[in-house]
Design a protein around this motif. Structure first.
Motif, PDB file in Angstrom:
ATOM      1  N   LYS A   9      30.785  43.801  10.337  1.00 10.38           N
ATOM      2  CA  LYS A   9      30.356  42.410  10.524  1.00 10.38           C
ATOM      3  C   LYS A   9      28.847  42.283  10.338  1.00 10.38           C
ATOM      4  N   ILE A  10      28.101  43.164  10.998  1.00  9.70           N
ATOM      5  CA  ILE A  10      26.645  43.079  10.943  1.00  9.70           C
ATOM      6  C   ILE A  10      26.110  43.481   9.570  1.00  9.70           C
ATOM      7  N   ILE A  11      26.619  44.576   9.026  1.00 12.60           N
ATOM      8  CA  ILE A  11      26.136  45.047   7.723  1.00 12.60           C
ATOM      9  C   ILE A  11      26.340  43.990   6.642  1.00 12.60           C
ATOM     10  N   ASN A  12      27.475  43.330   6.643  1.00 14.19           N
ATOM     11  CA  ASN A  12      27.743  42.325   5.612  1.00 14.19           C
ATOM     12  C   ASN A  12      26.788  41.133   5.687  1.00 14.19           C
ATOM     13  N   VAL A  13      26.293  40.847   6.877  1.00 11.75           N
ATOM     14  CA  VAL A  13      25.360  39.726   7.047  1.00 11.75           C
ATOM     15  C   VAL A  13      23.933  40.114   6.677  1.00 11.75           C
ATOM     16  N   ILE A  14      23.515  41.319   7.035  1.00 14.84           N
ATOM     17  CA  ILE A  14      22.092  41.663   6.896  1.00 14.84           C
ATOM     18  C   ILE A  14      21.761  42.469   5.645  1.00 14.84           C
ATOM     19  N   LYS A  15      22.730  42.852   4.848  1.00 16.78           N
ATOM     20  CA  LYS A  15      22.497  43.666   3.649  1.00 16.78           C
ATOM     21  C   LYS A  15      21.592  42.941   2.646  1.00 16.78           C
ATOM     22  N   ASP A  16      21.049  43.717   1.700  1.00 16.17           N
ATOM     23  CA  ASP A  16      20.338  43.172   0.536  1.00 16.17           C
ATOM     24  C   ASP A  16      19.094  42.352   0.871  1.00 16.17           C
ATOM     25  N   LYS A  17      18.053  43.050   1.330  1.00 13.20           N
ATOM     26  CA  LYS A  17      16.711  42.466   1.489  1.00 13.20           C
ATOM     27  C   LYS A  17      16.560  41.454   2.607  1.00 13.20           C
ATOM     28  N   SER A  18      17.182  41.725   3.747  1.00 15.12           N
ATOM     29  CA  SER A  18      16.828  40.961   4.942  1.00 15.12           C
ATOM     30  C   SER A  18      15.838  41.806   5.750  1.00 15.12           C
ATOM     31  N   CYS A  19      15.251  41.206   6.757  1.00 16.18           N
ATOM     32  CA  CYS A  19      14.213  41.864   7.554  1.00 16.18           C
ATOM     33  C   CYS A  19      14.805  42.464   8.825  1.00 16.18           C
ATOM     34  N   LEU A  20      14.482  43.733   9.061  1.00 23.17           N
ATOM     35  CA  LEU A  20      14.850  44.397  10.308  1.00 23.17           C
ATOM     36  C   LEU A  20      13.574  44.877  10.988  1.00 23.17           C
ATOM     37  N   PHE A  21      13.461  44.616  12.271  1.00 29.66           N
ATOM     38  CA  PHE A  21      12.256  44.969  13.023  1.00 29.66           C
ATOM     39  C   PHE A  21      12.632  45.765  14.264  1.00 29.66           C
ATOM     40  N   ILE A  22      12.032  46.955  14.394  1.00 31.46           N
ATOM     41  CA  ILE A  22      12.232  47.785  15.585  1.00 31.46           C
ATOM     42  C   ILE A  22      10.937  47.754  16.403  1.00 31.46           C
ATOM     43  N   TYR A  23      11.060  47.282  17.626  1.00 32.56           N
ATOM     44  CA  TYR A  23       9.899  46.978  18.476  1.00 32.56           C
ATOM     45  C   TYR A  23       9.767  47.941  19.644  1.00 32.56           C
ATOM     46  N   HIS A  24       8.518  48.287  19.930  1.00 29.54           N
ATOM     47  CA  HIS A  24       8.169  48.914  21.209  1.00 29.54           C
ATOM     48  C   HIS A  24       6.755  48.459  21.549  1.00 29.54           C
ATOM     49  N   PRO A  25       6.523  47.949  22.763  1.00 33.64           N
ATOM     50  CA  PRO A  25       5.214  47.354  23.093  1.00 33.64           C
ATOM     51  C   PRO A  25       4.047  48.331  23.031  1.00 33.64           C
TER      52      PRO A  25
END
Length: 228
Positions: free
Chosen positions: A200-216
């Motif tokens: 479900k998630i992969i099909n929505v976010i594939k192909d040049k969407s932005c992913l951000f991993i945060y730590h303060p």
């Protein structure tokens, strides 16, 4: 006449205090816009990410969109300041202002136990890498359907592809595992997600969407490297 021209040229030089004031106003305007977007988000029965995390994620998203490095108006946010027992991954549709998914996500086995504490860009470190990514293509790997990631920040996550840091499903990312082990399972550095959420998630976010991993602890470094 020469001295008059010279004097005029000096008077036209940028004023450092004015530049600082302009930068401050720009940052304030950016935060105000982000607050407005955050307040208008449809949580869709989920719990929203913290504003600090979302604010930085949105700033980076807009910068990457301007550069053409991401194309979709989909933003995936992972907050590694939270316990791994919490649902700390969000997929947000910025066009419709709605949270599509919120789920569990694993960090690397050498990044920490319940909490993520140490990060690395090095191969074989088995640690997570923070910062901004562009999602890539889908492939079938040892974990089934998986999504390649391209790290966009030199020294922080730009070795993601060669390290095979990808999004994939894993059975150790589940409420059952937490109940049995008092913490979520850990990966070799990938942001692994529940098996039932994977496709479900992969099909929505594939192909040049932005992913951000945060730590303060590294928030300022994340943004400064992205802007470089």
């Amino acid at each position: 006449m020469f001295f008059i021209v010279l004097l005029m040229s000096f008077t036209n030089l940028p004023n450092k205090s004015n530049s600082a004031e302009i930068n401050s106003k720009t940052e304030t305007n950016s935060v105000s816009k982000n607050v407005s977007i955050y307040n208008q988000l449809d949580a869709n029965s989920f719990v929203l990410p913290s504003f600090d995390c979302f604010n930085l994620a949105l700033d980076g998203f807009h910068l990457l969109k301007e550069k053409g490095l991401v194309q979709k108006n989909i933003l995936t946010v992972i907050d590694f300041s939270l316990s791994s027992n919490m649902k700390r991954l969000w997929v947000i549709d910025l066009e419709k202002n709605i949270v599509l998914f919120q789920t569990l996500v694993a960090h690397g086995r050498n990044t920490g136990e319940e909490f993520a504490k140490e990060f690395s860009n090095q191969a074989e470190s088995f640690k997570s890498s923070i910062g901004f990514y562009a999602t890539g293509e889908i492939y079938d790997g040892k974990h089934g359907k998986s999504l390649k990631l391209d790290g966009l920040e030199k020294g922080l996550n730009d070795k993601a592809r060669e390290r095979a840091v990808v999004i994939h499903g894993a059975d150790y990312v589940s409420e059952t595992f937490i109940k049995q082990n008092k913490r979520l399972g850990r990966s070799q550095g990938c942001p692994a997600i529940p098996v039932e959420m994977n496709a479900k998630i992969i099909n929505v976010i594939k192909d040049k969407s932005c992913l951000f991993i945060y730590h303060p602890s590294l928030a300022q470094e994340i943004l400064s490297r992205l802007s470089a």
